[in-house]
Design a protein around this motif. Structure first.
Motif, short mmCIF file in Angstrom:
data_model
loop_
_atom_site.label_atom_id
_atom_site.label_comp_id
_atom_site.label_asym_id
_atom_site.label_seq_id
_atom_site.Cartn_x
_atom_site.Cartn_y
_atom_site.Cartn_z
N PRO A 175 0.82 -1.22 0.00
CA PRO A 175 0.00 0.00 0.00
C PRO A 175 0.86 1.26 0.00
O PRO A 175 1.90 1.33 0.66
CB PRO A 175 -0.81 -0.12 1.30
CG PRO A 175 -0.73 -1.54 1.70
CD PRO A 175 0.56 -2.07 1.18
N PHE A 176 0.38 2.26 -0.74
CA PHE A 176 1.05 3.56 -0.81
C PHE A 176 0.36 4.52 0.15
O PHE A 176 -0.86 4.63 0.19
CB PHE A 176 0.96 4.10 -2.24
CG PHE A 176 1.48 5.51 -2.39
CD1 PHE A 176 2.83 5.78 -2.35
CD2 PHE A 176 0.59 6.57 -2.59
CE1 PHE A 176 3.31 7.07 -2.51
CE2 PHE A 176 1.06 7.86 -2.76
CZ PHE A 176 2.42 8.12 -2.72
N VAL A 177 1.17 5.22 0.94
CA VAL A 177 0.67 6.25 1.86
C VAL A 177 1.26 7.58 1.39
O VAL A 177 2.48 7.74 1.35
CB VAL A 177 1.09 5.95 3.32
CG1 VAL A 177 0.59 7.03 4.26
CG2 VAL A 177 0.58 4.58 3.75
N PRO A 178 0.44 8.54 1.01
CA PRO A 178 0.97 9.74 0.37
C PRO A 178 1.86 10.62 1.24
O PRO A 178 2.68 11.37 0.71
CB PRO A 178 -0.29 10.51 -0.05
CG PRO A 178 -1.38 9.50 -0.04
CD PRO A 178 -1.02 8.51 1.00
N GLU A 179 1.73 10.55 2.54
CA GLU A 179 2.40 11.52 3.41
C GLU A 179 3.22 10.79 4.47
O GLU A 179 2.75 9.83 5.09
CB GLU A 179 1.34 12.43 4.05
CG GLU A 179 1.86 13.78 4.48
CD GLU A 179 2.44 13.71 5.89
OE1 GLU A 179 3.45 14.39 6.14
OE2 GLU A 179 1.86 12.99 6.73
N ILE A 180 4.46 11.24 4.68
CA ILE A 180 5.38 10.50 5.55
C ILE A 180 4.92 10.47 7.00
O ILE A 180 5.09 9.47 7.70
CB ILE A 180 6.82 11.06 5.42
CG1 ILE A 180 7.81 10.16 6.17
CG2 ILE A 180 6.90 12.50 5.89
CD1 ILE A 180 9.26 10.52 5.95
N ARG A 181 4.30 11.54 7.49
CA ARG A 181 3.84 11.52 8.89
C ARG A 181 2.74 10.49 9.08
O ARG A 181 2.69 9.81 10.11
CB ARG A 181 3.37 12.91 9.31
CG ARG A 181 4.51 13.82 9.73
CD ARG A 181 4.06 15.24 9.95
NE ARG A 181 3.69 15.88 8.70
CZ ARG A 181 3.39 17.15 8.57
NH1 ARG A 181 3.40 17.95 9.62
NH2 ARG A 181 3.10 17.67 7.39
N ALA A 182 1.86 10.38 8.10
CA ALA A 182 0.81 9.36 8.19
C ALA A 182 1.41 7.96 8.17
O ALA A 182 0.95 7.06 8.89
CB ALA A 182 -0.19 9.54 7.06
N LEU A 183 2.43 7.76 7.34
CA LEU A 183 3.10 6.46 7.30
C LEU A 183 3.77 6.16 8.64
O LEU A 183 3.66 5.04 9.15
CB LEU A 183 4.13 6.43 6.18
CG LEU A 183 4.91 5.12 6.02
CD1 LEU A 183 3.98 3.98 5.61
CD2 LEU A 183 6.04 5.28 5.00
N ALA A 184 4.46 7.15 9.20
CA ALA A 184 5.12 6.94 10.49
C ALA A 184 4.10 6.60 11.57
O ALA A 184 4.35 5.73 12.43
CB ALA A 184 5.90 8.19 10.88
N ALA A 185 2.96 7.25 11.55
CA ALA A 185 1.94 7.03 12.58
C ALA A 185 1.40 5.62 12.57
O ALA A 185 0.97 5.10 13.61
CB ALA A 185 0.81 8.04 12.41
N GLN A 186 1.39 4.97 11.41
CA GLN A 186 0.85 3.61 11.33
C GLN A 186 1.94 2.55 11.38
O GLN A 186 1.65 1.36 11.24
CB GLN A 186 0.03 3.44 10.05
CG GLN A 186 0.82 3.44 8.77
CD GLN A 186 -0.05 3.27 7.54
OE1 GLN A 186 -1.04 3.97 7.35
NE2 GLN A 186 0.30 2.31 6.69
#
Length: 304
Positions: A175-186
């Motif tokens: 899965p692609f997550v557009p924003e790095i902070r959102a990726l870090a949070a998950q």
């Protein structure tokens, strides 16, 4: 074919210098013969800026040992008619292995455990528990050759993988997550595999580290520049994140001495690609590309 002069723009590893010296006269910048050199060799960490390239009118090939091109002024090379070759494929698998090794070392506290035993503490103390990796979530920042190889390995050890980068890749199985902070949070672990340069400067800042959280692990095998290093030190010292596995730093080899006092940081000397097999492949690739240039044969020109 007569021996040709090669200009060394960086301190070359012995294996590369020896291989070049077998067929070429390798000279330093201050050697008078360097003025007429058509070929120069550098490293990904040293590169070649506009001033270096423009000051060498005879230069027609820049060969760089490494995958990164962020420290080579490709636009100037193109304008000056200088071809640029490098080693983008030879490092992939070993760097990916090392990234996973750093993740294990940081999460399972392997280096800390080694120090614990060597200090004679085992007889009277017990280490507190480490953190497992299987069934955890991993975020990969940058899904190029190395990032994809890391993602494959993390999937193989039972982690749930997602990724972020400049744009989606519909062909990627993660899965692609557009924003790095959102990726870090998950993510329970955030692995950095993006290129250096102005676009990624300080991308991992205090907000990203806060989103990763107090049980999160950061691994960086990219460039030291992609992390806000004071923010990382503060996060490691204050427990904003659980730990880090770091192979690159903002200043190398003179890294910030605060890192040396951190039990929750695993430190490596920009070592991810340094295997015998990769070294042989890198030297062989550069020699083949230099030979192709001299023979007028095709090779991959990153400045084209």
């Amino acid at each position: 074919m007569s021996r040709e002069t090669i200009l060394a723009l960086a301190t070359l590893p012995k294996d590369l210098r020896d291989a070049l010296s077998a067929d070429f006269d390798v000279v330093e910048r201050d050697d008078p013969a360097a003025r007429d050199a058509r070929i120069a060799v550098t490293t990904g960490m040293v590169g070649a800026d506009a001033g270096v390239l423009q000051s060498r009118p005879a230069l027609r090939l820049l060969a760089s040992m490494g995958v990164g091109l962020d420290r080579i002024d490709l636009a100037t090379a193109r304008a000056c008619g200088i071809a640029v070759c490098h080693t983008p494929d030879e490092l992939t698998e070993d760097v990916a292995d090392f990234a996973v090794g750093l993740l294990y070392a940081a999460s399972r506290r392997i280096a800390e455990a080694d120090r614990f035993v060597r200090a004679g503490r085992w007889a009277g103390e017990r280490m507190s528990p480490s953190s497992s990796l299987h069934r955890k979530a991993a975020g990969v920042v940058g899904l190029g050759r190395i990032g994809a190889a890391i993602a494959q390995r993390l999937t193989g050890i039972g982690m749930r993988v997602a990724w972020t980068g400049p744009r989606p890749k519909p062909e990627a199985p993660w899965p692609f997550v557009p924003e790095i902070r959102a990726l870090a949070a998950q993510s329970d672990a955030l692995i950095l595999a993006m290129p250096g340069g102005s676009d990624t400067q300080g991308m991992v800042d205090a907000e990203v580290l806060s989103a990763l959280g107090p049980r999160g692990i950061l691994v960086n095998i990219a460039r030291g520049s992609v992390v806000d290093e004071p923010a990382l030190l503060a996060a490691l010292e204050g427990g904003t994140i659980a730990g880090a596995g770091l192979d690159v730093f903002a200043s190398e080899p003179a890294l910030d001495p605060r890192f040396l006092r951190l039990e929750n940081a695993v430190l490596a000397p920009h070592y991810a690609s340094l295997t015998r097999e990769t070294r042989e492949a890198i030297v062989g690739r550069l020699l083949r590309d230099i030979t192709a240039f001299r023979d007028g044969q095709p090779f991959f020109n990153a400045a084209a």
